[in-house]
Scaffold this motif. Structure first.
Motif, PDB file in Angstrom:
ATOM      1  N   THR A  52       0.834  -1.169   0.014  1.00  0.00           N
ATOM      2  CA  THR A  52       0.092   0.073   0.140  1.00  0.00           C
ATOM      3  C   THR A  52       0.745   1.213  -0.087  1.00  0.00           C
ATOM      4  OG1 THR A  52      -1.773  -1.170   1.233  1.00  0.00           O
ATOM      5  CG2 THR A  52      -1.790   1.382   1.300  1.00  0.00           C
ATOM      6  N   ILE A  53       0.557   2.136  -0.988  1.00  0.00           N
ATOM      7  CA  ILE A  53       1.345   3.474  -1.019  1.00  0.00           C
ATOM      8  C   ILE A  53       0.408   4.370  -0.548  1.00  0.00           C
ATOM      9  CG2 ILE A  53       0.604   3.982  -3.572  1.00  0.00           C
ATOM     10  CD1 ILE A  53       3.426   5.212  -3.911  1.00  0.00           C
ATOM     11  N   SER A  54       0.953   5.385   0.443  1.00  0.00           N
ATOM     12  CA  SER A  54       0.475   6.506   0.788  1.00  0.00           C
ATOM     13  C   SER A  54       1.134   7.758   1.156  1.00  0.00           C
ATOM     14  CB  SER A  54      -0.319   5.937   2.334  1.00  0.00           C
ATOM     15  OG  SER A  54       0.797   5.759   3.137  1.00  0.00           O
ATOM     16  N   GLU A  70       1.816  11.621   3.270  1.00  0.00           N
ATOM     17  CA  GLU A  70       1.634  12.342   4.497  1.00  0.00           C
ATOM     18  C   GLU A  70       2.027  13.965   4.022  1.00  0.00           C
ATOM     19  OE1 GLU A  70       2.876  10.805   8.290  1.00  0.00           O
ATOM     20  OE2 GLU A  70       2.107  12.772   9.277  1.00  0.00           O
ATOM     21  N   PHE A  71       1.174  14.909   3.796  1.00  0.00           N
ATOM     22  CA  PHE A  71       1.482  15.978   3.065  1.00  0.00           C
ATOM     23  C   PHE A  71       2.284  16.807   4.288  1.00  0.00           C
ATOM     24  CE2 PHE A  71      -0.298  16.430  -0.910  1.00  0.00           C
ATOM     25  CZ  PHE A  71      -1.366  15.359  -0.900  1.00  0.00           C
ATOM     26  N   ALA A  72       1.890  16.740   5.390  1.00  0.00           N
ATOM     27  CA  ALA A  72       2.302  17.500   6.453  1.00  0.00           C
ATOM     28  C   ALA A  72       3.936  17.022   6.619  1.00  0.00           C
ATOM     29  CB  ALA A  72       1.508  17.255   7.832  1.00  0.00           C
ATOM     30  N   LYS A  73       4.171  16.152   6.444  1.00  0.00           N
ATOM     31  CA  LYS A  73       5.701  15.698   6.575  1.00  0.00           C
ATOM     32  C   LYS A  73       6.432  15.503   5.238  1.00  0.00           C
ATOM     33  CE  LYS A  73       5.202  13.088  11.073  1.00  0.00           C
ATOM     34  NZ  LYS A  73       5.273  11.743  11.744  1.00  0.00           N
ATOM     35  N   ASN A  74       5.589  15.766   4.243  1.00  0.00           N
ATOM     36  CA  ASN A  74       6.220  15.784   2.688  1.00  0.00           C
ATOM     37  C   ASN A  74       6.897  14.235   2.633  1.00  0.00           C
ATOM     38  OD1 ASN A  74       5.943  18.045   1.634  1.00  0.00           O
ATOM     39  ND2 ASN A  74       7.547  18.934   2.163  1.00  0.00           N
ATOM     40  N   THR A  75       5.931  13.284   2.927  1.00  0.00           N
ATOM     41  CA  THR A  75       6.673  11.925   3.017  1.00  0.00           C
ATOM     42  C   THR A  75       5.500  10.866   2.533  1.00  0.00           C
ATOM     43  OG1 THR A  75       7.914  12.384   5.279  1.00  0.00           O
ATOM     44  CG2 THR A  75       7.363  10.130   4.577  1.00  0.00           C
ATOM     45  N   VAL A  76       6.213  10.071   1.694  1.00  0.00           N
ATOM     46  CA  VAL A  76       5.185   8.848   1.090  1.00  0.00           C
ATOM     47  C   VAL A  76       5.857   7.568   1.855  1.00  0.00           C
ATOM     48  CG1 VAL A  76       5.016   7.625  -1.198  1.00  0.00           C
ATOM     49  CG2 VAL A  76       5.215  10.160  -1.043  1.00  0.00           C
ATOM     50  N   TYR A  77       4.903   6.892   1.854  1.00  0.00           N
ATOM     51  CA  TYR A  77       5.005   5.662   2.296  1.00  0.00           C
ATOM     52  C   TYR A  77       4.824   4.330   1.625  1.00  0.00           C
ATOM     53  CZ  TYR A  77       4.863   8.487   6.583  1.00  0.00           C
ATOM     54  OH  TYR A  77       5.094   9.425   7.409  1.00  0.00           O
ATOM     55  N   LEU A  78       5.645   3.391   1.753  1.00  0.00           N
ATOM     56  CA  LEU A  78       5.295   1.801   1.217  1.00  0.00           C
ATOM     57  C   LEU A  78       5.163   0.848   2.088  1.00  0.00           C
ATOM     58  CD1 LEU A  78       4.709   0.573  -1.747  1.00  0.00           C
ATOM     59  CD2 LEU A  78       6.934  -0.104  -1.588  1.00  0.00           C
ATOM     60  N   GLN A  79       3.844   0.643   2.444  1.00  0.00           N
ATOM     61  CA  GLN A  79       3.685  -0.446   3.634  1.00  0.00           C
ATOM     62  C   GLN A  79       3.803  -1.840   2.715  1.00  0.00           C
ATOM     63  OE1 GLN A  79       3.300  -0.437   7.048  1.00  0.00           O
ATOM     64  NE2 GLN A  79       3.544  -2.755   6.843  1.00  0.00           N
ATOM     65  N   MET A  80       4.667  -2.651   3.036  1.00  0.00           N
ATOM     66  CA  MET A  80       4.960  -4.048   2.323  1.00  0.00           C
ATOM     67  C   MET A  80       4.404  -4.990   3.348  1.00  0.00           C
ATOM     68  SD  MET A  80       8.172  -3.129   0.119  1.00  0.00           S
ATOM     69  CE  MET A  80       9.370  -3.277   1.820  1.00  0.00           C
ATOM     70  N   ASN A  81       3.327  -5.815   3.048  1.00  0.00           N
ATOM     71  CA  ASN A  81       2.930  -6.975   3.889  1.00  0.00           C
ATOM     72  C   ASN A  81       3.050  -8.520   3.012  1.00  0.00           C
ATOM     73  OD1 ASN A  81       2.119  -5.268   5.948  1.00  0.00           O
ATOM     74  ND2 ASN A  81       0.216  -5.008   4.775  1.00  0.00           N
ATOM     75  N   SER A  82       2.923  -9.366   3.539  1.00  0.00           N
ATOM     76  CA  SER A  82       3.198 -10.566   3.172  1.00  0.00           C
ATOM     77  C   SER A  82       4.269 -10.863   2.056  1.00  0.00           C
ATOM     78  CB  SER A  82       1.911 -11.130   2.354  1.00  0.00           C
ATOM     79  OG  SER A  82       0.624 -11.213   3.184  1.00  0.00           O
ATOM     80  N   LEU A  83       5.349 -10.503   2.718  1.00  0.00           N
ATOM     81  CA  LEU A  83       6.570 -10.314   1.658  1.00  0.00           C
ATOM     82  C   LEU A  83       7.209 -11.638   1.379  1.00  0.00           C
ATOM     83  CD1 LEU A  83       8.358  -7.318   3.620  1.00  0.00           C
ATOM     84  CD2 LEU A  83       7.853  -7.298   1.132  1.00  0.00           C
ATOM     85  N   LYS A  84       7.684 -11.548   0.012  1.00  0.00           N
ATOM     86  CA  LYS A  84       7.981 -12.974  -0.411  1.00  0.00           C
ATOM     87  C   LYS A  84       9.393 -12.969  -0.849  1.00  0.00           C
ATOM     88  CE  LYS A  84       3.546 -13.441  -2.770  1.00  0.00           C
ATOM     89  NZ  LYS A  84       2.868 -13.489  -4.053  1.00  0.00           N
ATOM     90  N   PRO A  85      10.329 -13.936  -0.969  1.00  0.00           N
ATOM     91  CA  PRO A  85      11.641 -13.805  -1.543  1.00  0.00           C
ATOM     92  C   PRO A  85      11.773 -12.855  -2.651  1.00  0.00           C
ATOM     93  CG  PRO A  85      11.200 -16.136  -0.461  1.00  0.00           C
ATOM     94  CD  PRO A  85       9.725 -15.166  -0.429  1.00  0.00           C
TER      95      PRO A  85
END
Length: 120
Positions: free
Chosen positions: A68-70, A72-87
């Motif tokens: 999931t990409i998201s 946060e404007f207040a911090k000028n930051t973009v996140y990539l939440q990575m779940n169920s990671l695979k090799p």
């Protein structure tokens, strides 16, 4: 625009990581933000992108439902939440920015990579 990515590391298959990308400098503007990755011996590939408003997102098929990409404007930051990671998610992950519509190519600004290693 300067981009700095961090949050990579070593994780077991099935685990989670959250990558962050902090933007600085001339951040005013309708920037689309994205994540790319490059696995050893392979070309860099698009992973996910998010529109300036955050209202639109786009993912490569191989990560849909897991990442999931998201932003946060207040911090000028973009996140990539990575779940169920695979090799096969093992790669150096890069954040990128561009002006204009959401896209999978032609990004103008790049951060340094952060390495993600998924052990089986």
């Amino acid at each position: 625009v300067q981009l700095q990515a961090f949050g990579g590391g070593l994780v077991q298959a099935g685990g989670s990581l959250r990558l962050s990308c902090a933007a600085s400098g001339r951040t005013r503007g309708s920037y689309v933000m994205a994540w790319f990755r490059q696995a050893p011996g392979k070309e860099r590939e698009f992973v996910a992108a998010i529109s300036w408003s955050g209202g639109s997102t786009y993912y490569v098929d191989s990560v849909k439902g897991r990442f999931t990409i998201s932003r946060e404007f207040a911090k000028n930051t973009v996140y990539l939440q990575m779940n169920s990671l695979k090799p096969e998610d093992t790669a150096v992950y890069y954040c990128a920015a561009r002006l204009g519509p959401i896209a999978t190519t032609l990004y103008d600004y790049w951060g340094q990579g952060t390495e993600v290693t998924v052990s089986s």
